[in-house]
Design an enzyme around this catalytic site. Structure first.
Site, mmCIF file in Angstrom:
data_model
loop_
_atom_site.group_PDB
_atom_site.id
_atom_site.type_symbol
_atom_site.label_atom_id
_atom_site.label_comp_id
_atom_site.label_asym_id
_atom_site.label_seq_id
_atom_site.Cartn_x
_atom_site.Cartn_y
_atom_site.Cartn_z
ATOM 1 C CG HIS A 1 56.708 23.955 47.454
ATOM 2 N ND1 HIS A 1 57.977 24.354 47.804
ATOM 3 C CD2 HIS A 1 55.867 24.911 47.943
ATOM 4 C CE1 HIS A 1 57.915 25.502 48.456
ATOM 5 N NE2 HIS A 1 56.644 25.854 48.562
ATOM 6 C CB CYS B 1 60.222 23.188 50.272
ATOM 7 S SG CYS B 1 59.528 21.931 49.168
#
Length: 250
Positions: free
Chosen positions: A39, A107
């Site tokens: 992420h 993301c």
């Protein structure tokens, strides 16, 4: 984030959503080593920007993913904060709860687009290539239940729990006995090879389960693969620590 007279520093914060779990089990489940489930968030103007169930903003150091395992300097931007915020408003329809996909639109795709806008550079390729690494692996279906669970959690803007796979009963470790009972410590640590000698048997059962589900004609191949894997893994205690472990061969 420090700010220079010539512009604003831009940094990529990198987190491992599996918190070390992917590195431990990826060789067993995927047949290849995966360092982490990445992420990322882009830090600029003293704010971290990231995509989950929408475009989120958090003061540096307050993002809900803990401490980044890497902080990568992307350069310096001369784009003003107001112009950047206007840009985010423009792209926001493409980054919503409905459009989020852990493997296809996540993301890291957001961070990459933002990095190109701010400093005309891409984020590291190994981060962008992770979905293809997972999907191209021969044992990818074994990871799909974890991926889908993580995707659902991230789509809601929440942070996945530390553990996604649990060690079956009967394989206790001293470290697991000493763990607390809060949400971050519910799962036991996985073994180096969670399937062990039962690998071929488990894979055969997944194949049979997949065929049976597909015969019903209600699910797509990917959905059937995910459900078949989930059903068999739960049966043997890898997704549900309340049932018995798989039998040993022989």
């Amino acid at each position: 984030m420090a700010e220079s007279q010539e512009g604003h520093k831009v940094c990529l914060h990198v987190y491992d959503l599996s918190q070390g779990l992917a590195k431990q089990v990826s060789m067993s489940f995927l047949g290849k080593a995966i360092e982490g489930i990445w992420h990322t968030g882009v830090v600029v103007y003293g704010i971290e920007y990231y995509f989950g169930g929408g475009i989120y903003r958090a003061p540096v150091g307050t993002a809900p993913y803990g401490t980044p395992i890497r902080m990568i300097d992307l350069g310096v931007t001369k784009v003003s904060k107001d112009k950047f915020e206007s840009y985010l408003e423009e792209i926001s329809p493409r980054y919503t709860q409905e459009t989020y996909s852990l493997l296809k639109h996540n993301c890291n795709n957001f961070s990459n687009e933002v990095a190109k806008f701010l400093v005309d550079t891409s984020i590291p390729q190994y981060i962008l290539d992770l979905p293809n690494e997972v999907l191209s692996s021969p044992l990818a279906p074994l990871m799909m239940p974890m991926i889908q669970s993580m995707e659902s959690t991230l789509r809601e803007g929440e942070v996945p729990k530390v553990c996604q796979f649990a060690q079956p009963l009967g394989m206790n470790s001293e470290s697991s006995k000493n763990e607390g009972s809060d949400d971050q410590k519910v799962c036991l640590q996985p073994l180096v090879d969670p399937l062990g000698n039962a690998r071929s048997q488990v894979q055969d059962e997944i194949a049979k389960e997949f065929a049976a589900i597909r015969a019903q004609g209600t699910l797509s191949p990917s959905e059937a693969a995910a459900l078949a894997t989930k059903n068999v893994m739960e049966k043997y205690g890898f997704l549900n620590p309340t049932v018995a472990p798989p039998p040993k061969d022989g």
